[in-house]
Write an enzyme that holds these catalytic residues in place. Structure first.
Site, mmCIF file in Angstrom:
data_model
loop_
_atom_site.group_PDB
_atom_site.id
_atom_site.type_symbol
_atom_site.label_atom_id
_atom_site.label_comp_id
_atom_site.label_asym_id
_atom_site.label_seq_id
_atom_site.Cartn_x
_atom_site.Cartn_y
_atom_site.Cartn_z
ATOM 1 C CD GLU A 118 61.538 17.396 22.066
ATOM 2 O OE1 GLU A 118 62.018 16.570 21.271
ATOM 3 O OE2 GLU A 118 60.874 17.072 23.047
ATOM 4 C CE LYS A 120 54.027 24.316 24.695
ATOM 5 N NZ LYS A 120 52.857 23.638 24.266
ATOM 6 C CG ASP A 122 49.535 24.740 18.244
ATOM 7 O OD1 ASP A 122 48.971 24.289 19.262
ATOM 8 O OD2 ASP A 122 49.187 25.795 17.685
ATOM 9 C CE1 TYR A 227 55.207 15.394 24.153
ATOM 10 C CE2 TYR A 227 54.879 16.013 21.862
ATOM 11 C CZ TYR A 227 54.407 15.926 23.164
ATOM 12 O OH TYR A 227 53.148 16.369 23.470
ATOM 13 C CE LYS A 317 52.453 28.180 25.337
ATOM 14 N NZ LYS A 317 50.998 28.311 25.244
ATOM 15 C CB CYS A 411 27.805 40.127 -9.959
ATOM 16 S SG CYS A 411 29.358 39.457 -10.589
ATOM 17 C CB CYS A 414 28.236 39.803 -14.965
ATOM 18 S SG CYS A 414 27.250 39.031 -13.665
ATOM 19 C CB CYS A 429 27.272 36.456 -9.229
ATOM 20 S SG CYS A 429 26.926 36.669 -10.984
ATOM 21 C CB CYS A 434 29.162 35.907 -14.017
ATOM 22 S SG CYS A 434 30.369 36.932 -13.176
HETATM 23 S S1 IVH Z 1 57.218 17.229 26.798
HETATM 24 C C1 IVH Z 1 56.361 17.125 31.293
HETATM 25 N N1 IVH Z 1 57.698 17.934 24.360
HETATM 26 O O1 IVH Z 1 53.130 20.817 25.451
HETATM 27 C C2 IVH Z 1 56.079 17.628 29.969
HETATM 28 N N2 IVH Z 1 55.582 18.507 25.272
HETATM 29 O O2 IVH Z 1 52.646 21.713 28.513
HETATM 30 C C3 IVH Z 1 56.016 16.550 28.974
HETATM 31 N N3 IVH Z 1 54.093 19.647 23.670
HETATM 32 O O3 IVH Z 1 50.226 19.536 26.133
HETATM 33 C C4 IVH Z 1 55.748 17.087 27.645
HETATM 34 N N4 IVH Z 1 55.480 19.622 21.982
HETATM 35 O O4 IVH Z 1 51.180 18.339 24.205
HETATM 36 C C5 IVH Z 1 56.807 17.963 25.351
HETATM 37 N N5 IVH Z 1 58.281 18.458 22.178
HETATM 38 C C6 IVH Z 1 57.383 18.470 23.180
HETATM 39 C C7 IVH Z 1 56.108 19.045 23.017
HETATM 40 C C8 IVH Z 1 55.230 19.048 24.102
HETATM 41 C C9 IVH Z 1 54.280 19.973 22.387
HETATM 42 C C10 IVH Z 1 52.855 19.937 24.414
HETATM 43 C C11 IVH Z 1 52.198 18.764 25.062
HETATM 44 C C12 IVH Z 1 51.582 19.297 26.315
HETATM 45 C C13 IVH Z 1 52.230 20.613 26.494
HETATM 46 C C14 IVH Z 1 52.983 20.584 27.794
#
Ligand code: IVH
Length: 667
Positions: A118, A120, A122, A227, A317, A411, A414, A429, A434
């Site tokens: 899934e 990750k 941010d 998640y 990543k 500027c 003008c 300006c 202007c």
């Molecule tokens: S599972 C045991 N699922 O990633 C790990 N983490 O290093 C349980 N994160 O700071 C986390 N998306 O905030 C999981 N789909 C996802 C995630 C996720 C982002 C972040 C989480 C944590 C870091 C884990």
């Protein structure tokens, strides 16, 4: 009150609560609202009022509790029942294959393993603790062992259920974040109100969660996606997939199921990684990779942990979205407030699927710090996935005899000499006439939150100003078919649309009008305050320093900016011409010359008339309605069975009057 009556109040209350919850769900989770924002607000106010009127109700799971209660003094540190782990991670698709090998080796398995991959997300990770079906606590990750209690802020996130149908312990983990679009809008508003601007959505979400006063979080577009789990009881989960399905059934938002990948082929996971990387820029929120998890809990248990990371999951990543290109030119843009902003014009280059040609250099300090020169080869990136920026110059590739870049003192539009206030980082300006300032000001004036002239877009304004058909706000209202036909590509139908949308914009509010003027530091909120105070644009234009200073939220800086604007004779003349164009200001419900003008009121208990009628009566006569008892309140209007408000008023020495006395006050 009889038992039956009490029961009626309670069931009506439950009905109201569940109706608001239903619309919260439709709006925040399903993205399919069934009622307008206005209708929703009305419904919400009704619920609030019901709670105010019936103080015995149990409001702990009410949607009104999200609006933010009192500020806390400091964050409490609380241990997680189960540590919040981190993930091993890498920036390379090949490591996904190695992860698969490690998993199989550890399990001594030749067989395939089912993976669940899934996004990750941010943002910042969060743990939500539910006990007896209620959200009792929200903790940040902290150091993974001890987190900080941020319940007051998390409760304001509308997509997080305050109650769930599971009555035993359940700890839900996930990510708090802000959508890219909401972030851009929020930063725009912040800039206008001269508040901090955040570098990216992640910082904005983290900065919001770290506020002591929950009203700030309540006003910001935070989202949550679940998640993972912490501790739980009275429920079984078989797999990662099972977690997310069950959580979704409980009302937790989970990422769109189209964006996950369940497979027993590790090659498919690599394909998934690449396909998400491609899609990344088009997603509504920032992600920084994918997380691959062994799907079945049974296998997860066998795999266990190494150090602080599970052996059953890894993060792959994405490389930061950077690219190299050449700065072909540096131009200076002139903004609505006259701000001169240097912009690098670069050889077009693709960064994360989007072609980039411009990057803002902010101001001279920034140019000096990075020493960006015309002709330089630079590394650019899309900060927080949204705004492109120059990260650094590759000095070895710098052409000989290149010169440091200095923003011109005048500027560029003008030629007026720019000015730089001591505490300001940009030079501006100072000429309100202007051409660039005029174009940007008119764009702001017609924008959605201001006069909302739907059919007058940026390009049209630019052509109209450049052809000198318009040069100020009031000229918009003097446009006609003849003038518009001077422009290219203006058919009969489109001219008709333009004119009718201009006509429509005349129906507005004082607040939108004041906001539309584009005075520095006057964002939407401040404009509302000013409109509330002055009621009409004419009054506002005549505001003097002593009066402005009586408005609590208006500080000296804002006041000075208003006075500078309203004191300019040319602008005064323009506003008086503009006001002759036939604006209709809606909801000028408060009458400045009314008997109640300058007084504030709050109504409590049962009056001989309906509450709405009482409010209308007060506002019609110029009174202001407050939402709570404070020493600032002029009168508490008390009916039968008053609640705690009367007690509070008494303790604060606030005058209390009956409905009849209020009527007399007005005669
Ligand atoms: S599972 C045991 N699922 O990633 C790990 N983490 O290093 C349980 N994160 O700071 C986390 N998306 O905030 C999981 N789909 C996802 C995630 C996720 C982002 C972040 C989480 C944590 C870091 C884990």
């Amino acid at each position: 009150m009889s038992k039956g009556e009490k029961q009626n109040i309670k069931s009506e209350y439950e009905r109201l609560k569940s109706e608001v919850k239903k619309h919260d769900l439709l709006y925040h989770q399903k993205d399919k609202p069934e009622i307008s924002d206005y209708e929703y607000d009305k419904l919400f106010q009704k619920l609030l009022k019901y709670e105010e009127d019936n103080l015995n109700l149990n409001t702990s799971d009410s949607p009104t509790r999200r609006v933010g209660g009192d500020a806390i003094a400091q964050f409490q540190k609380i241990a997680h029942r189960k540590p919040m782990l981190s993930l091993s991670n890498s920036y390379d698709a090949n490591d996904i294959l190695e992860f698969d090998l490690r998993v199989k080796k550890f399990l001594r398995s030749e067989n395939t393993v089912e993976y669940f991959a899934e996004l990750k997300l941010d943002g910042l990770s969060m743990e939500l603790v539910y006990e007896n079906g209620k959200l009792v606590r929200a903790l940040t990750r902290g150091d993974g062992v001890v987190g900080e209690d941020v319940t007051h802020n998390v409760k304001t996130i509308k997509s997080i259920p305050l109650s769930i149908p599971h009555k035993e312990l359940l700890e839900v983990r996930g990510e708090v974040l802000i959508n890219k679009k909401d972030f851009a809008e929020m930063n725009h508003q912040n800039a206008e109100n001269n508040l901090v601007e955040f570098a990216n959505p992640r910082n904005a979400a983290a900065g919001t969660i770290r506020q002591l006063d929950p009203k700030i979080a309540a006003s910001r577009p935070l989202k949550f996606f679940a998640y993972a789990l912490g501790e739980y009881s009275g429920i079984e989960f078989k797999s990662q997939e099972d977690i997310e399905n069950k959580l979704s059934d409980f009302g937790f938002p989970v990422v769109d199921r189209k964006l996950i990948c369940k497979t027993d082929s590790i090659e498919k996971i690599v394909e998934y990684y690449n396909s998400i990387d491609e899609k990344r820029s088009k997603l509504p929120f920032d992600i920084d990779g994918i997380v691959v998890k062994v799907n079945l809990f049974k296998l997860q248990d066998d795999l266990g942990l190494v150090a602080r990371s599970p052996r059953w999951a890894t993060a792959a990543k994405f490389k930061p979205e950077q690219a190299e290109t050449v700065v072909e030119n540096i131009i200076v843009q002139v903004g609505r407030t006259g701000a001169l902003t240097p912009v690098a014009i670069m050889k077009p280059v693709k960064v994360g699927g989007v072609v980039i040609t411009n990057a803002t250099l902010h101001n001279q300090d920034e140019i000096d710090r990075k020493d960006v020169r015309i002709g330089d080869t630079v590394v650019i990136q899309r900060a927080g996935d949204v705004i492109p920026e120059i990260v650094r110059v590759i000095e070895s590739a710098r052409p000989k005899n290149s010169k440091m870049y200095l923003i011109s003192e005048n500027c560029p539009t003008c030629d007026t000499k720019a000015v730089k206030d001591i505490e300001d980082v940009v030079s501006r300006c100072p000429n309100p006439f202007c051409q660039s300032v005029v174009i940007e000001s008119i764009k702001h004036f017609v924008s959605r939150r201001a006069l909302n002239v739907e059919k007058v877009g940026d390009k049209l304004i630019e052509s109209l100003v450049e052809k000198q058909i318009i040069e100020k706000f009031s000229d918009l209202y003097k446009l006609n078919t003849e003038k518009l036909s001077q422009l290219e590509r203006q058919g009969e139908k489109s001219i008709e649309n333009t004119l009718s949308s201009i006509e429509k914009s005349k129906k507005t509010t004082t607040a939108k009008f004041i906001y539309g003027l584009g005075i520095r530091f006057i964002g939407e909120q401040t404009a509302k305050l000013l409109a509330d105070h002055f009621l009409t644009v004419e009054n506002f234009m005549q505001a003097q320093a002593p009066e402005l200073e009586t408005i609590p939220e208006i500080g000296p800086k804002v006041s000075a900016s208003i006075l500078k604007w309203t004191g300019d004779e040319r602008l005064q003349k323009e506003i008086s011409n503009l006001l002759k164009c036939g604006f209709i200001f809606e909801a000028a419900s408060r009458n400045l010359n009314g008997k109640f003008s300058g007084l504030s009121f709050l109504v409590t208990g049962t009056l001989p008339v309906k509450r709405d009628e009482a409010h209308e009566f007060i506002e019609k006569n110029g009174g202001k309605l407050l939402s709570s008892v404070s020493s600032k309140l002029s009168y508490l209007v008390v009916g039968d069975d008053p609640g705690s408000k009367a007690e509070k008023a008494q303790s604060l020495d606030v005058k209390m009057i009956s409905w009849d006395e209020l009527l007399k006050l007005n005669s």
